[in-house]
Design a protein around this motif. Structure first.
Motif, PDB file in Angstrom:
ATOM      1  N   LYS A   1      35.429  -8.264  29.115  1.00 22.02           N
ATOM      2  CA  LYS A   1      34.548  -9.070  29.829  1.00 22.02           C
ATOM      3  C   LYS A   1      35.507 -10.564  29.482  1.00 22.02           C
ATOM      4  O   LYS A   1      36.188 -10.191  27.959  1.00 22.02           O
ATOM      5  N   LEU A   2      35.477 -12.245  30.147  1.00 20.75           N
ATOM      6  CA  LEU A   2      36.003 -13.472  29.668  1.00 20.75           C
ATOM      7  C   LEU A   2      35.828 -13.530  28.344  1.00 20.75           C
ATOM      8  O   LEU A   2      34.632 -13.353  27.717  1.00 20.75           O
ATOM      9  N   ASN A   3      37.177 -13.632  27.658  1.00 19.86           N
ATOM     10  CA  ASN A   3      36.888 -14.059  26.196  1.00 19.86           C
ATOM     11  C   ASN A   3      37.839 -15.127  26.112  1.00 19.86           C
ATOM     12  O   ASN A   3      39.080 -14.720  25.220  1.00 19.86           O
ATOM     13  N   LEU A   4      37.227 -16.981  25.945  1.00 19.49           N
ATOM     14  CA  LEU A   4      38.685 -17.809  25.733  1.00 19.49           C
ATOM     15  C   LEU A   4      38.685 -18.122  24.451  1.00 19.49           C
ATOM     16  O   LEU A   4      37.695 -19.572  24.282  1.00 19.49           O
ATOM     17  N   ASP A   5      39.049 -16.909  23.476  1.00 24.35           N
ATOM     18  CA  ASP A   5      38.755 -17.281  21.880  1.00 24.35           C
ATOM     19  C   ASP A   5      40.188 -18.250  21.889  1.00 24.35           C
ATOM     20  O   ASP A   5      40.679 -18.589  22.558  1.00 24.35           O
ATOM     21  N   GLN A   6      39.716 -19.070  20.437  1.00 23.70           N
ATOM     22  CA  GLN A   6      41.347 -19.756  20.276  1.00 23.70           C
ATOM     23  C   GLN A   6      42.564 -18.899  20.170  1.00 23.70           C
ATOM     24  O   GLN A   6      42.043 -18.398  19.851  1.00 23.70           O
ATOM     25  N   HIS A   7      43.527 -19.465  20.802  1.00 19.39           N
ATOM     26  CA  HIS A   7      44.614 -19.119  20.574  1.00 19.39           C
ATOM     27  C   HIS A   7      45.530 -19.151  20.034  1.00 19.39           C
ATOM     28  O   HIS A   7      45.428 -20.130  18.450  1.00 19.39           O
ATOM     29  N   ILE A   8      46.919 -18.533  18.967  1.00 23.16           N
ATOM     30  CA  ILE A   8      47.707 -19.425  17.832  1.00 23.16           C
ATOM     31  C   ILE A   8      48.646 -20.558  18.545  1.00 23.16           C
ATOM     32  O   ILE A   8      48.603 -21.814  17.732  1.00 23.16           O
ATOM     33  N   SER A   9      48.462 -20.862  19.493  1.00 22.54           N
ATOM     34  CA  SER A   9      48.871 -22.489  19.958  1.00 22.54           C
ATOM     35  C   SER A   9      48.381 -22.889  20.366  1.00 22.54           C
ATOM     36  O   SER A   9      46.990 -22.841  21.661  1.00 22.54           O
ATOM     37  N   GLY A  10      47.438 -24.362  19.686  1.00 22.28           N
ATOM     38  CA  GLY A  10      46.486 -24.850  20.174  1.00 22.28           C
ATOM     39  C   GLY A  10      46.984 -25.697  22.042  1.00 22.28           C
ATOM     40  O   GLY A  10      46.168 -26.107  22.279  1.00 22.28           O
ATOM     41  N   GLN A  11      48.378 -25.972  21.853  1.00 17.73           N
ATOM     42  CA  GLN A  11      48.452 -26.724  23.206  1.00 17.73           C
ATOM     43  C   GLN A  11      48.364 -25.748  24.248  1.00 17.73           C
ATOM     44  O   GLN A  11      47.777 -26.185  25.678  1.00 17.73           O
ATOM     45  N   PHE A  12      48.137 -24.960  24.577  1.00 17.86           N
ATOM     46  CA  PHE A  12      47.936 -23.274  25.115  1.00 17.86           C
ATOM     47  C   PHE A  12      46.461 -23.984  25.286  1.00 17.86           C
ATOM     48  O   PHE A  12      46.352 -23.837  26.249  1.00 17.86           O
ATOM     49  N   ASN A  13      46.001 -23.687  24.319  1.00 21.41           N
ATOM     50  CA  ASN A  13      44.056 -23.948  24.616  1.00 21.41           C
ATOM     51  C   ASN A  13      44.061 -25.462  25.621  1.00 21.41           C
ATOM     52  O   ASN A  13      43.524 -25.586  26.502  1.00 21.41           O
ATOM     53  N   ARG A  14      45.325 -26.676  25.046  1.00 20.40           N
ATOM     54  CA  ARG A  14      45.248 -27.398  26.092  1.00 20.40           C
ATOM     55  C   ARG A  14      45.275 -27.665  27.217  1.00 20.40           C
ATOM     56  O   ARG A  14      44.917 -27.744  28.189  1.00 20.40           O
TER      57      ARG A  14
ATOM     58  N   LEU B   1      42.075 -15.634  34.203  1.00 16.36           N
ATOM     59  CA  LEU B   1      41.445 -17.287  33.846  1.00 16.36           C
ATOM     60  C   LEU B   1      42.908 -17.434  35.368  1.00 16.36           C
ATOM     61  O   LEU B   1      42.257 -18.259  36.738  1.00 16.36           O
ATOM     62  N   VAL B   2      43.932 -17.509  34.977  1.00 18.56           N
ATOM     63  CA  VAL B   2      44.990 -18.400  35.816  1.00 18.56           C
ATOM     64  C   VAL B   2      45.014 -17.688  37.392  1.00 18.56           C
ATOM     65  O   VAL B   2      44.859 -18.747  38.470  1.00 18.56           O
ATOM     66  N   ILE B   3      44.606 -16.427  37.541  1.00 14.64           N
ATOM     67  CA  ILE B   3      44.379 -16.193  38.581  1.00 14.64           C
ATOM     68  C   ILE B   3      43.693 -16.437  39.567  1.00 14.64           C
ATOM     69  O   ILE B   3      43.296 -16.834  40.680  1.00 14.64           O
ATOM     70  N   SER B   4      42.386 -16.650  38.453  1.00 19.30           N
ATOM     71  CA  SER B   4      40.647 -17.235  39.699  1.00 19.30           C
ATOM     72  C   SER B   4      40.750 -18.297  39.789  1.00 19.30           C
ATOM     73  O   SER B   4      40.632 -19.030  41.057  1.00 19.30           O
TER      74      SER B   4
ATOM     75  N   GLY C   1      32.239 -17.962  44.365  1.00 18.89           N
ATOM     76  CA  GLY C   1      31.749 -16.962  44.030  1.00 18.89           C
ATOM     77  C   GLY C   1      31.605 -15.664  42.990  1.00 18.89           C
ATOM     78  O   GLY C   1      31.934 -15.327  41.792  1.00 18.89           O
ATOM     79  N   GLU C   2      32.148 -15.119  43.913  1.00 16.93           N
ATOM     80  CA  GLU C   2      33.442 -13.835  43.901  1.00 16.93           C
ATOM     81  C   GLU C   2      34.400 -13.711  42.934  1.00 16.93           C
ATOM     82  O   GLU C   2      34.505 -13.272  41.925  1.00 16.93           O
ATOM     83  N   TYR C   3      34.813 -15.010  42.856  1.00 22.16           N
ATOM     84  CA  TYR C   3      35.988 -14.866  41.387  1.00 22.16           C
ATOM     85  C   TYR C   3      35.392 -15.530  40.485  1.00 22.16           C
ATOM     86  O   TYR C   3      35.783 -15.027  39.239  1.00 22.16           O
ATOM     87  N   VAL C   4      34.614 -16.219  40.411  1.00 21.28           N
ATOM     88  CA  VAL C   4      33.943 -15.872  38.634  1.00 21.28           C
ATOM     89  C   VAL C   4      33.307 -15.055  38.117  1.00 21.28           C
ATOM     90  O   VAL C   4      33.412 -14.800  37.233  1.00 21.28           O
ATOM     91  N   VAL C   5      33.278 -13.816  39.771  1.00 19.35           N
ATOM     92  CA  VAL C   5      32.156 -12.647  38.940  1.00 19.35           C
ATOM     93  C   VAL C   5      33.960 -11.809  37.519  1.00 19.35           C
ATOM     94  O   VAL C   5      33.734 -11.531  36.992  1.00 19.35           O
ATOM     95  N   TYR C   6      35.154 -12.236  39.059  1.00 21.07           N
ATOM     96  CA  TYR C   6      36.368 -11.889  38.599  1.00 21.07           C
ATOM     97  C   TYR C   6      36.489 -12.022  37.173  1.00 21.07           C
ATOM     98  O   TYR C   6      37.308 -11.760  36.445  1.00 21.07           O
ATOM     99  N   LEU C   7      37.168 -13.448  37.265  1.00 22.96           N
ATOM    100  CA  LEU C   7      37.026 -14.409  36.396  1.00 22.96           C
ATOM    101  C   LEU C   7      35.852 -13.644  34.679  1.00 22.96           C
ATOM    102  O   LEU C   7      37.082 -13.575  33.447  1.00 22.96           O
ATOM    103  N   VAL C   8      34.539 -13.785  34.466  1.00 26.41           N
ATOM    104  CA  VAL C   8      34.205 -13.081  33.548  1.00 26.41           C
ATOM    105  C   VAL C   8      33.502 -11.955  33.071  1.00 26.41           C
ATOM    106  O   VAL C   8      33.639 -11.729  32.301  1.00 26.41           O
TER     107      VAL C   8
END
Length: 239
Positions: free
Chosen positions: A3-16, A88-91, A211-218
């Motif tokens: 499932k979706l897990n948008l944890d913080q990445h090592i790169s803060g820039q990637f998060n931004r 996330l990017v694909i969605s 809505g279907e893309y949200v299912v795929y994302l999460v």
């Protein structure tokens, strides 16, 4: 898939970068939702100035889609995301495609409004078009809300709403056939109204896709074209 897990990445820039692109999708979605509402109002109220603003506004929608697409491709090239980040990017790429198409349908309705405004409206008040327009605009709003909240259950709600939209569209077509049979002089005008209703029905389809893309994302599940009962079953499966 996990499932979706948008944890913080090592790169803060990637998060931004990820936060920025999500925000830009919602901004684009807000503009598209407005375009739909304005297009329907232009047709119903015979407002040519409003219709022209929708036609002009489609350029901004197209520009936003292109800019977000380019940003996503840069993320893919630079970050080579995996798992939930890649989803996330694909969605987002899929979502902005449907948003752009919703914008195209809104522009089409606006152009029909201009053409209808140039002809004899025949006393039509377009109540059914107004109702259908409100319904699909709400679907777009719900889809964007589901994307913002990462709420996969929105897919079921949108699928049910889409069935209602299809029924409303069928009723409009039946009514318009009757108008044309009663007076052949109504054919051109009534066909244009039918085309506008068809554009609204397609907007409902695109909102359902989001809505279907949200299912795929999460959830990491592809439930495109699945019956509503299957969607509910998959989303309610225990962990």
């Amino acid at each position: 898939m996990d499932k979706l897990n948008l944890d913080q990445h090592i790169s803060g820039q990637f998060n931004r970068e990820l936060d920025d692109v999500r925000h830009r999708v919602l901004t684009m979605g807000g503009l598209v939702e407005q375009q739909v509402g304005k297009a329907v109002k232009a047709l119903v109220d015979n407002d040519m100035e409003l219709a022209e603003s929708v036609i002009e506004g489609d350029r901004k929608v197209n520009h936003m889609e292109k800019a977000i697409d380019e940003e996503c491709n840069l993320i893919l090239a630079r970050r080579q995301p995996a798992a939930s980040d890649l989803r996330l990017v694909i969605s987002i790429l899929k979502t902005i495609t449907d948003l752009e198409r919703i914008g195209d349908e809104a522009e089409r309705i606006a152009r029909l409004a201009v053409r209808l405004g140039d002809s004899d409206r025949g006393g039509r008040n377009y109540r059914e078009i107004e109702s259908l327009g409100r319904h699909v605009q709400a679907m777009v709003r719900d889809g964007l809300d589901g994307f913002a909240r990462m709420a996969p259950e929105i897919a079921v709600k949108l699928a049910r709403e889409d069935e209602t939209v299809d029924s409303e569209y069928d009723a409009i077509l039946r009514q318009n056939i009757t108008y044309m049979m009663e007076d052949p002089r109504n054919v051109r005008r009534t066909l244009d109204v039918s085309f506008a209703a068809r554009s609204l029905e397609r907007i409902g389809d695109h909102a359902k896709n989001i809505g279907e893309y949200v299912v795929y994302l999460v959830e990491g599940k592809d439930l495109r074209h699945a019956p509503i009962e299957e969607m509910e079953k998959e989303l309610n499966k225990p962990e």
